[in-house]
Design a protein around this motif. Structure first.
Motif, PDB file in Angstrom:
ATOM      1  N   THR A   7       6.254  -6.123  15.182  1.00  0.00           N
ATOM      2  CA  THR A   7       7.672  -6.262  14.850  1.00  0.00           C
ATOM      3  C   THR A   7       7.861  -7.252  13.704  1.00  0.00           C
ATOM      4  OG1 THR A   7       8.136  -5.874  17.183  1.00  0.00           O
ATOM      5  CG2 THR A   7       9.958  -6.696  15.866  1.00  0.00           C
ATOM      6  N   VAL A   8       7.177  -8.379  13.783  1.00  0.00           N
ATOM      7  CA  VAL A   8       7.298  -9.405  12.734  1.00  0.00           C
ATOM      8  C   VAL A   8       6.812  -8.845  11.388  1.00  0.00           C
ATOM      9  CG1 VAL A   8       6.403 -11.656  11.953  1.00  0.00           C
ATOM     10  CG2 VAL A   8       7.195 -11.389  14.297  1.00  0.00           C
ATOM     11  N   ALA A   9       5.696  -8.108  11.417  1.00  0.00           N
ATOM     12  CA  ALA A   9       5.162  -7.514  10.187  1.00  0.00           C
ATOM     13  C   ALA A   9       6.140  -6.487   9.625  1.00  0.00           C
ATOM     14  CB  ALA A   9       3.815  -6.869  10.466  1.00  0.00           C
ATOM     15  N   SER A  10       6.783  -5.682  10.519  1.00  0.00           N
ATOM     16  CA  SER A  10       7.754  -4.679  10.069  1.00  0.00           C
ATOM     17  C   SER A  10       8.962  -5.355   9.442  1.00  0.00           C
ATOM     18  CB  SER A  10       8.231  -3.824  11.242  1.00  0.00           C
ATOM     19  OG  SER A  10       7.157  -3.343  11.962  1.00  0.00           O
ATOM     20  N   LEU A  11       9.454  -6.424  10.074  1.00  0.00           N
ATOM     21  CA  LEU A  11      10.607  -7.149   9.536  1.00  0.00           C
ATOM     22  C   LEU A  11      10.288  -7.760   8.176  1.00  0.00           C
ATOM     23  CD1 LEU A  11      11.952  -8.911  12.762  1.00  0.00           C
ATOM     24  CD2 LEU A  11      13.096  -7.115  11.472  1.00  0.00           C
ATOM     25  N   ALA A  12       9.084  -8.299   8.061  1.00  0.00           N
ATOM     26  CA  ALA A  12       8.671  -8.900   6.782  1.00  0.00           C
ATOM     27  C   ALA A  12       8.608  -7.835   5.696  1.00  0.00           C
ATOM     28  CB  ALA A  12       7.321  -9.589   6.950  1.00  0.00           C
ATOM     29  N   LEU A  13       8.063  -6.662   6.036  1.00  0.00           N
ATOM     30  CA  LEU A  13       7.973  -5.571   5.060  1.00  0.00           C
ATOM     31  C   LEU A  13       9.373  -5.088   4.682  1.00  0.00           C
ATOM     32  CD1 LEU A  13       6.200  -3.523   3.467  1.00  0.00           C
ATOM     33  CD2 LEU A  13       6.360  -2.032   5.444  1.00  0.00           C
ATOM     34  N   GLY A  14      10.257  -4.997   5.691  1.00  0.00           N
ATOM     35  CA  GLY A  14      11.645  -4.579   5.444  1.00  0.00           C
ATOM     36  C   GLY A  14      12.343  -5.529   4.477  1.00  0.00           C
ATOM     37  N   ALA A  15      12.203  -6.827   4.736  1.00  0.00           N
ATOM     38  CA  ALA A  15      12.839  -7.844   3.879  1.00  0.00           C
ATOM     39  C   ALA A  15      12.274  -7.784   2.466  1.00  0.00           C
ATOM     40  CB  ALA A  15      12.617  -9.224   4.485  1.00  0.00           C
ATOM     41  N   TRP A  16      10.984  -7.588   2.369  1.00  0.00           N
ATOM     42  CA  TRP A  16      10.291  -7.498   1.070  1.00  0.00           C
ATOM     43  C   TRP A  16      10.804  -6.299   0.271  1.00  0.00           C
ATOM     44  CZ3 TRP A  16       7.407 -10.406  -1.961  1.00  0.00           C
ATOM     45  CH2 TRP A  16       6.522  -9.856  -2.859  1.00  0.00           C
ATOM     46  N   VAL A  32      -0.439  -3.258   2.260  1.00  0.00           N
ATOM     47  CA  VAL A  32      -0.652  -2.314   1.161  1.00  0.00           C
ATOM     48  C   VAL A  32       0.688  -1.723   0.732  1.00  0.00           C
ATOM     49  CG1 VAL A  32      -1.746  -0.113   0.531  1.00  0.00           C
ATOM     50  CG2 VAL A  32      -3.054  -1.810   1.788  1.00  0.00           C
ATOM     51  N   MET A  33       1.521  -1.340   1.736  1.00  0.00           N
ATOM     52  CA  MET A  33       2.835  -0.757   1.438  1.00  0.00           C
ATOM     53  C   MET A  33       3.706  -1.754   0.665  1.00  0.00           C
ATOM     54  SD  MET A  33       3.456   1.309   4.931  1.00  0.00           S
ATOM     55  CE  MET A  33       5.211   1.429   4.930  1.00  0.00           C
ATOM     56  N   GLY A  34       3.644  -3.010   1.057  1.00  0.00           N
ATOM     57  CA  GLY A  34       4.392  -4.067   0.366  1.00  0.00           C
ATOM     58  C   GLY A  34       3.956  -4.181  -1.090  1.00  0.00           C
ATOM     59  N   GLY A  35       2.670  -4.097  -1.305  1.00  0.00           N
ATOM     60  CA  GLY A  35       2.121  -4.154  -2.657  1.00  0.00           C
ATOM     61  C   GLY A  35       2.575  -2.965  -3.491  1.00  0.00           C
ATOM     62  N   VAL A  36       2.563  -1.781  -2.876  1.00  0.00           N
ATOM     63  CA  VAL A  36       2.981  -0.559  -3.579  1.00  0.00           C
ATOM     64  C   VAL A  36       4.464  -0.644  -3.948  1.00  0.00           C
ATOM     65  CG1 VAL A  36       3.306   1.942  -3.287  1.00  0.00           C
ATOM     66  CG2 VAL A  36       1.166   0.895  -2.570  1.00  0.00           C
ATOM     67  N   VAL A  37       5.286  -1.119  -3.005  1.00  0.00           N
ATOM     68  CA  VAL A  37       6.736  -1.262  -3.245  1.00  0.00           C
ATOM     69  C   VAL A  37       6.976  -2.199  -4.430  1.00  0.00           C
ATOM     70  CG1 VAL A  37       8.859  -2.259  -2.269  1.00  0.00           C
ATOM     71  CG2 VAL A  37       7.504  -0.675  -0.903  1.00  0.00           C
ATOM     72  N   ALA A  38       6.304  -3.340  -4.427  1.00  0.00           N
ATOM     73  CA  ALA A  38       6.477  -4.327  -5.504  1.00  0.00           C
ATOM     74  C   ALA A  38       6.034  -3.757  -6.854  1.00  0.00           C
ATOM     75  CB  ALA A  38       5.691  -5.584  -5.169  1.00  0.00           C
ATOM     76  N   LEU A  39       4.920  -3.043  -6.833  1.00  0.00           N
ATOM     77  CA  LEU A  39       4.383  -2.458  -8.065  1.00  0.00           C
ATOM     78  C   LEU A  39       5.323  -1.402  -8.642  1.00  0.00           C
ATOM     79  CD1 LEU A  39       1.573  -2.944  -9.446  1.00  0.00           C
ATOM     80  CD2 LEU A  39       0.928  -0.728  -8.532  1.00  0.00           C
TER      81      LEU A  39
END
Lengths: 134, 106
Positions: free
Chosen positions: A110-119, B88-95
């Motif tokens: 959940t924490v990882a999903s929230l962090a990805l969502g915010a990002w 990886v998804m975060g990196g792809v989004v940023a890129l």
């Protein structure tokens, strides 16, 4: 106690850190086996730890001693550490089969999903702002 | 436990599997990870620092039964896998966002 403070700290340091490598073995990831009606359950954990110690000692300048003041010696040290153990699976062992049941840490996901969502929201907002400025 | 110097002042130990004797047979738990131990003289003075870091995760379980049978199973790392994918998804989004931004600005 007439022991030099630097030496005392060094002894404590060597004693404490010196014992730690014996703790860092694979037995730390295996929990105690529980047996019930022919089934053995063994918990497995992921373990990580870090320890550190530092020390220093010194004396006043020799000139001070020559001026009538006695040269003094001092020392100090400090240390700290932390450890983390997280359950990852439970082994189920019977006479005929071996099963590994995974333990899912929903909080971590959940924490990882929230962090990805915010990002993602941050990057989308940034791109939209650039688009509006055009 | 095998040892190898990771730096001149550190020692890296690979961790040997854990063995557990049960009523069914001998259970061997293989782990992934290492312990790094270091000791360093800081600067020119007599100061010293020591540290130890270790991380272990069970990866594979092997059972050697009393009748000679052998069974193996992998310990899944679902959380780690999900976290890695999200990274990886975060990196792809940023890129992608950076590329789009660059295109919009040009």
């Amino acid at each position: 106690m007439s022991q030099d403070p630097g030496e005392a700290i060094r002894d404590t340091m060597n004693g404490t850190v010196g014992r730690i490598p014996s703790i860092a073995n694979a037995d730390a990831v295996v929990g105690p086996a529980q047996e019930k009606s022919g089934r053995i359950a063994i918990p497995l954990a992921s373990v990580s730890a870090g320890f550190g110690l530092g020390m220093g000692s010194g004396t006043t300048d020799a000139q001070e001693g020559e001026d009538g003041h006695e040269a003094q010696q001092g020392g100090g040290g400090g240390g700290g550490g932390g450890a983390k153990a997280r359950p990852v699976a439970v082994i189920e062992l019977t006479e005929t089969e071996l099963k590994v049941h995974q333990v899912v840490d929903s909080t971590r996901i959940t924490v990882a999903s929230l962090a990805l969502g915010a990002w993602t929201v941050y990057w989308i907002t940034r791109t939209v702002r650039v688009f509006r400025r055009r | 436990m095998s040892e190898s110097p990771a730096r001149a002042w550190t020692l890296r130990r690979t961790i040997a599997p854990a063995r557990l004797e049960t009523a069914v047979g001998v259970l061997e738990v293989q782990v992934r990870g290492a312990a790094v131990e270091g000791s360093r003289r800081m600067g020119s003075g007599p100061r010293r620092a020591r540290f130890l870091l270790y991380r272990m995760r069970p990866t594979r379980v092997v059972v050697e039964r009393g009748d000679g049978g052998r069974e193996e199973a992998t310990v899944p790392d679902v959380c780690g896998q999900v976290e890695r994918r999200m990274l990886v998804m975060g990196g792809v989004v940023a890129l992608l966002a950076l590329l789009l931004e660059r295109k919009l600005r040009s």
